[in-house]
Design a protein around this motif. Sequence first.
Motif, PDB file in Angstrom:
ATOM      1  N   ARG A 144      40.236  71.753  40.513  1.00 18.37           N
ATOM      2  CA  ARG A 144      39.544  70.482  40.250  1.00 18.37           C
ATOM      3  C   ARG A 144      40.230  69.743  39.096  1.00 18.37           C
ATOM      4  NH1 ARG A 144      36.032  74.425  40.738  1.00 18.37           N
ATOM      5  NH2 ARG A 144      35.076  74.488  42.809  1.00 18.37           N
ATOM      6  N   GLY A 145      40.302  68.413  39.226  1.00 18.28           N
ATOM      7  CA  GLY A 145      40.859  67.584  38.157  1.00 18.28           C
ATOM      8  C   GLY A 145      39.772  66.648  37.651  1.00 18.28           C
ATOM      9  N   TYR A 146      39.625  66.546  36.336  1.00 23.54           N
ATOM     10  CA  TYR A 146      38.539  65.773  35.723  1.00 23.54           C
ATOM     11  C   TYR A 146      39.082  64.493  35.095  1.00 23.54           C
ATOM     12  CZ  TYR A 146      35.795  69.788  36.824  1.00 23.54           C
ATOM     13  OH  TYR A 146      35.161  70.765  37.540  1.00 23.54           O
ATOM     14  N   PHE A 147      38.483  63.359  35.485  1.00 26.40           N
ATOM     15  CA  PHE A 147      38.966  62.050  35.036  1.00 26.40           C
ATOM     16  C   PHE A 147      37.776  61.194  34.622  1.00 26.40           C
ATOM     17  CE2 PHE A 147      42.219  63.804  37.698  1.00 26.40           C
ATOM     18  CZ  PHE A 147      43.408  63.409  37.104  1.00 26.40           C
ATOM     19  N   GLY A 148      37.931  60.434  33.542  1.00 30.39           N
ATOM     20  CA  GLY A 148      36.823  59.635  33.024  1.00 30.39           C
ATOM     21  C   GLY A 148      36.737  58.272  33.701  1.00 30.39           C
ATOM     22  N   LYS A 149      35.483  57.835  33.917  1.00 36.13           N
ATOM     23  CA  LYS A 149      35.284  56.500  34.496  1.00 36.13           C
ATOM     24  C   LYS A 149      35.537  55.389  33.480  1.00 36.13           C
ATOM     25  CE  LYS A 149      31.326  57.388  36.793  1.00 36.13           C
ATOM     26  NZ  LYS A 149      30.200  57.065  37.703  1.00 36.13           N
ATOM     27  N   LYS A 150      35.849  55.762  32.235  1.00 43.73           N
ATOM     28  CA  LYS A 150      36.343  54.774  31.273  1.00 43.73           C
ATOM     29  C   LYS A 150      37.549  54.059  31.896  1.00 43.73           C
ATOM     30  CE  LYS A 150      37.999  53.042  27.335  1.00 43.73           C
ATOM     31  NZ  LYS A 150      39.377  53.385  27.232  1.00 43.73           N
ATOM     32  N   ASP A 151      38.412  54.845  32.566  1.00 47.16           N
ATOM     33  CA  ASP A 151      39.571  54.298  33.279  1.00 47.16           C
ATOM     34  C   ASP A 151      39.215  54.256  34.759  1.00 47.16           C
ATOM     35  OD1 ASP A 151      41.776  54.282  31.053  1.00 47.16           O
ATOM     36  OD2 ASP A 151      40.725  56.186  30.862  1.00 47.16           O
ATOM     37  N   PHE A 152      38.270  53.379  35.096  1.00 44.62           N
ATOM     38  CA  PHE A 152      37.648  53.389  36.423  1.00 44.62           C
ATOM     39  C   PHE A 152      38.675  53.213  37.541  1.00 44.62           C
ATOM     40  CE2 PHE A 152      35.252  51.946  40.000  1.00 44.62           C
ATOM     41  CZ  PHE A 152      34.068  52.648  39.915  1.00 44.62           C
ATOM     42  N   GLN A 153      39.576  52.256  37.339  1.00 39.50           N
ATOM     43  CA  GLN A 153      40.584  51.972  38.372  1.00 39.50           C
ATOM     44  C   GLN A 153      41.529  53.166  38.531  1.00 39.50           C
ATOM     45  OE1 GLN A 153      42.690  48.373  37.489  1.00 39.50           O
ATOM     46  NE2 GLN A 153      43.549  48.167  39.554  1.00 39.50           N
ATOM     47  N   GLN A 154      41.828  53.811  37.416  1.00 43.01           N
ATOM     48  CA  GLN A 154      42.722  54.977  37.452  1.00 43.01           C
ATOM     49  C   GLN A 154      42.141  56.100  38.319  1.00 43.01           C
ATOM     50  OE1 GLN A 154      44.978  56.680  33.967  1.00 43.01           O
ATOM     51  NE2 GLN A 154      43.195  58.011  33.874  1.00 43.01           N
ATOM     52  N   VAL A 155      40.837  56.373  38.163  1.00 43.60           N
ATOM     53  CA  VAL A 155      40.209  57.444  38.962  1.00 43.60           C
ATOM     54  C   VAL A 155      40.335  57.107  40.448  1.00 43.60           C
ATOM     55  CG1 VAL A 155      38.173  58.869  39.321  1.00 43.60           C
ATOM     56  CG2 VAL A 155      38.466  57.715  37.150  1.00 43.60           C
ATOM     57  N   ALA A 156      40.082  55.849  40.787  1.00 40.23           N
ATOM     58  CA  ALA A 156      40.159  55.442  42.201  1.00 40.23           C
ATOM     59  C   ALA A 156      41.579  55.632  42.730  1.00 40.23           C
ATOM     60  CB  ALA A 156      39.712  53.983  42.336  1.00 40.23           C
TER      61      ALA A 156
END
Length: 286
Positions: A144-156
């Motif tokens: 699993r990789g964990y990414f913050g929605k602070k960088d919303f576009q990045q997660v997408a």
Amino acid sequence: MRTITTNAQFDELYTDFQSTNAQIGFVPTMGALHEGHLSLLHRAKAENDLVVVSIFVNPTQFNDPKDLEKYPRTLEADARILEAAGCDLLYAPNVEEVYGGAMEKQRVDYGALTSILEGAKRPGHYDGVVQVVRRLFEIVRPHRGYFGKKDFQQVAIIREMVRREQIPVEIVPCELIRDESGLAMSSRNVLLSAESKQNALALVNTLRAMKERFPGASPKEVEEWGQAQLRNDPAVELEYLEVLDGLNFEQPEAWSDYQSPMALVAAFVGGVRLIDNLEFIVSEEA
Ligand code: AMP
């Protein structure tokens, strides 16, 4: 916690991880750690047998050399924070170790996902983000990789990369963490003066006021109202403020056509580029 800097060290440990069938949670970062990063670590700890955090300031995702130069680097303090927070493994490689001399990046085109907002304002940024995350996934091989929605576009975009390239990793989006004043936590906040920190609250305050206006006014009206607020603020140099559907990055005319209405903003405050966003339906505190 163990700290390693080479892929060979990682490969050796990986063999042990495999022999115990350990589920690996991975949190890629650029360091200068704060509570936002730690929230990802805590979630990864809760959902995996062991957690790997990487600290790597990736040169290929900086479109502005001055931004790369100014980026805060606090490896020793970061290591202490991670140890106290229960991280199992810190991977802190240098550029050579990650890219082995092959730093050339390819252009990434996922349609609107990569062409609007940050994609438009920071040419080449997401090419570098996709390149480094793909490479880190190859090295770490996490479940699993964990990414913050602070960088919303990045997660997408990372989700889309994993889908297109069929990389066997689950992407886990994590809530945006704010400080007590409401400012979205960011490594770049240490570059803000006390006055600029205060001025930067205009971003979150505008997003919150836009959410209040939803769904009474139309998407365009809400967007234009927010833009006017920030354009009239002498302390803020607005790059973009847009309302869109966070599910597909489309911008329909009526709220009824939105599944996840939200607003995203980028602006310079006191010479520092900040981004923030707010989902209108999912409660911020959720
Ligand atoms: P960075 O070190 O800025 O590359 O960020 C590493 C990870 O931490 C990324 O997935 C970011 O989205 C996440 N992150 C940074 N700031 C926050 C925050 N305030 N809340 C939640 N996640 C964050």
